[in-house]
Enzyme design. Structure first.
Site, PDB file in Angstrom:
ATOM      1  N   SER A 186       0.817  -1.211   0.000  1.00 44.98           N
ATOM      2  CA  SER A 186       0.000   0.000   0.000  1.00 44.98           C
ATOM      3  C   SER A 186       0.858   1.272   0.000  1.00 44.98           C
ATOM      4  CB  SER A 186      -0.897  -0.006   1.238  1.00 44.98           C
ATOM      5  OG  SER A 186      -0.090  -0.007   2.393  1.00 44.98           O
ATOM      6  N   GLU A 207       6.358  -0.354  -5.369  1.00 51.86           N
ATOM      7  CA  GLU A 207       5.240  -0.741  -6.238  1.00 51.86           C
ATOM      8  C   GLU A 207       3.981  -0.607  -5.393  1.00 51.86           C
ATOM      9  OE1 GLU A 207       5.401  -1.548  -9.429  1.00 51.86           O
ATOM     10  OE2 GLU A 207       7.566  -1.530  -9.628  1.00 51.86           O
ATOM     11  N   CYS A 241      -3.834  -4.945  -7.900  1.00 49.53           N
ATOM     12  CA  CYS A 241      -3.441  -3.529  -7.827  1.00 49.53           C
ATOM     13  C   CYS A 241      -3.835  -2.745  -9.066  1.00 49.53           C
ATOM     14  CB  CYS A 241      -1.945  -3.419  -7.594  1.00 49.53           C
ATOM     15  SG  CYS A 241      -0.983  -4.272  -8.846  1.00 49.53           S
ATOM     16  N   GLU A 327      -8.737   3.252  -2.042  1.00 48.20           N
ATOM     17  CA  GLU A 327      -8.605   2.167  -3.011  1.00 48.20           C
ATOM     18  C   GLU A 327      -9.548   1.040  -2.580  1.00 48.20           C
ATOM     19  OE1 GLU A 327      -4.686   0.463  -2.986  1.00 48.20           O
ATOM     20  OE2 GLU A 327      -5.092  -0.808  -4.726  1.00 48.20           O
TER      21      GLU A 327
END
Ligand code: NAD
Length: 450
Positions: A186, A207, A241, A327
């Site tokens: 995250s 990432e 993701c 998210e």
């Protein structure tokens, strides 16, 4: 933990990891190891995330077989010392670049693809000649167990070691002086990693995640768009993701498009028990908290089996809704409508730069416009998610969705330092740059350096 780091550093300093033969051998050994644990991995991924065997194979295991193949095939080329041009005023010199391993690196993984997201960077780390400590997610305990067993059996821990534990263990690892940290997870934890790494000036690859938009214009092939969006959104129960987080659809085709979405969900999941589950109670409850009952326009099935969450489409959504505040990372698909694409572009420019952006249209001008004006890590036109499978495309975020990139040769480079050097002839020497200086020398130097 410190002793593992020390042992790995010692092994690295022996230079054994540097040769082409060693790297190739270890990559092939990794493939053998995975092959021998393939069934255990498929079972573990089912136990952790209820992944079907085919999903586990394609997105976690097959994915890395392909990457190992790419690395083995290209390794010699990637490792080659490259000659570059040298300017005339350096006459007698030749210039070179070479990639050298960074040393002992740390790979920290998330829970959603708990195998692939530690093995894919590992392939780059081995190819680049490093020793590696892997810290998988503690949320996916069964996969973690297989990883430990597999690496203990196939690799010496002075070369590759899997360390397990909760976030305190990760935190302790982050206090050590690794030569690189590769973190997938995250944005929130990414900031902690970056901060800790900065104390020892450790370079990082981050990432991260975020809300990836999907825009559907009225001229798009709506049925096909629905098929591709449903596939990418509900794969792994939305815990991907680069899954479309939400959809912006032109108001004039909204109803028709939503009908196609519903149809596609039923087509792709005639048996909904084949869909993945949410990883744990905390995330299950978090997701339930994002659902506004009165905004549900489609819910597949109320099935309270484990952490199964039904695919849900929410309509008439605005940025004030909770589902647009974070998210989603689950099988909830909010739909927002628009009448003017300009306003959508202007609004998205004010949001954090996403990891992915998808656009469905047949209008070439609009494709150019949207993709030139909006910033994102990786995108696709009339497609979603599959861009990640091309090893020739670097994968990574921008801004809050991450920094640096990997996959294919970019994984090799992520774990390498680009070292440069020049080599000068000893048969002649131009003395222009050396003292004592004179007016004549200065005149020539000024002519060259203008
Ligand atoms: P997370 O950030 O919660 O955890 C990732 C890792 O960080 C775990 O191994 C965990 O042990 C460690 N960690 C957690 N809290 C920590 C702390 N306070 N200090 C130190 N370490 C800590 O991420 P997650 O929930 O496992 O994964 C989901 C997130 O990852 C989503 O945001 C998703 O978008 C992102 N993600 C990104 C990519 C990508 O390639 N960009 C891929 C997969 C997932």
């Amino acid at each position: 933990m410190l002793d593992i780091l020390e042992r790995q550093k010692q092994f690295f300093l022996s230079d054994q990891t540097k040769s082409y033969e060693f790297r190739k051998k270890q990559l092939l050994l990794l493939k053998d190891a995975i092959k021998s644990y393939e069934q255990d991995l498929i079972k573990a991924l089912y136990d952790d995330l209820h992944k079907s065997a085919i999903e586990a194979f394609t997105t976690e295991i097959g994915f890395v077989y392909k990457s190992i193949k790419t690395a083995v095939k290209n390794l010699k080329k990637w490792m080659r010392v490259k000659k570059v041009k040298t300017p005339f005023f350096m006459i007698g010199s030749k210039s070179y670049m070479m990639y050298e391993p960074l040393g002992t690196v740390l790979i920290i993984g998330p829970y959603n693809y708990p195998f692939q997201l530690v093995i894919e960077p590992l392939i780059g780390a081995i190819a680049a000649g490093n020793t590696v400590v892997i810290k998988p997610s503690e949320y996916t305990a069964e996969t973690e167990k297989v990883l430990v067993k597999m690496f203990d059996e196939y690799f010496s821990d002075s070369f590759i070691k899997v360390v397990t534990g909760d976030k305190d263990v990760t935190s302790q690892l982050l206090d050590l002086k690794f030569d690189h940290i590769f973190f997938t997870g995250s944005t929130e934890v990414g900031k902690i990693v970056y901060q800790k790494a900065s104390e020892n000036l450790i370079p990082v690859t981050l990432e991260l995640g975020g809300k990836s938009p999907t825009i559907v214009l009225k001229d798009a092939n709506l049925k096909l768009a629905a098929r591709r969006i449903v596939f990418s959104k509900f794969l792994n129960a939305g815990q991907t993701c680069i899954a479309p987080d939400y959809i912006y659809v032109d108001k004039s085709v909204h109803d028709e498009f939503v009908e196609y979405l519903k149809e596609e969900i039923k087509n792709q999941y005639p048996d909904i028990s084949t869909m993945g589950h949410i990883v744990n109670q905390r995330h299950y409850q978090r997701l339930k908290g994002l659902i506004k009952k009165e905004k549900i326009i489609f819910e597949y099935e109320k099935n309270e089996n484990g952490y199964f969450l039904s695919p849900i489409i929410m309509g008439n959504v605005s940025w004030d809704d909770q589902v647009m505040q974070e998210e989603i990372f689950g099988p909830i698909l909010p739909i927002l409508e628009f009448t003017d694409i300009e306003k959508v572009i202007a609004l998205l420019k004010t949001k954090e730069k996403p990891l992915a952006l998808y656009l469905f249209t047949n209008n070439k001008l609009k494709m150019k416009e949207v993709f030139n004006r909006l910033s994102f890590g990786n995108g696709a036109i009339n497609e979603a998610l599959m861009q990640v499978a091309n090893p020739n495309l670097p994968f990574g975020g921008v801004g809050q969705s991450g920094m640096a990139r990997y996959h294919g040769v970019y994984s090799f480079r992520a774990f390498s330092h680009l070292k440069t050097f020049t080599k000068k002839s000893v048969f002649f020497d131009v003395k222009l740059a050396y003292p004592p200086y004179s007016k004549g020398k200065e005149k020539i130097i000024r002519k060259i350096l203008k």
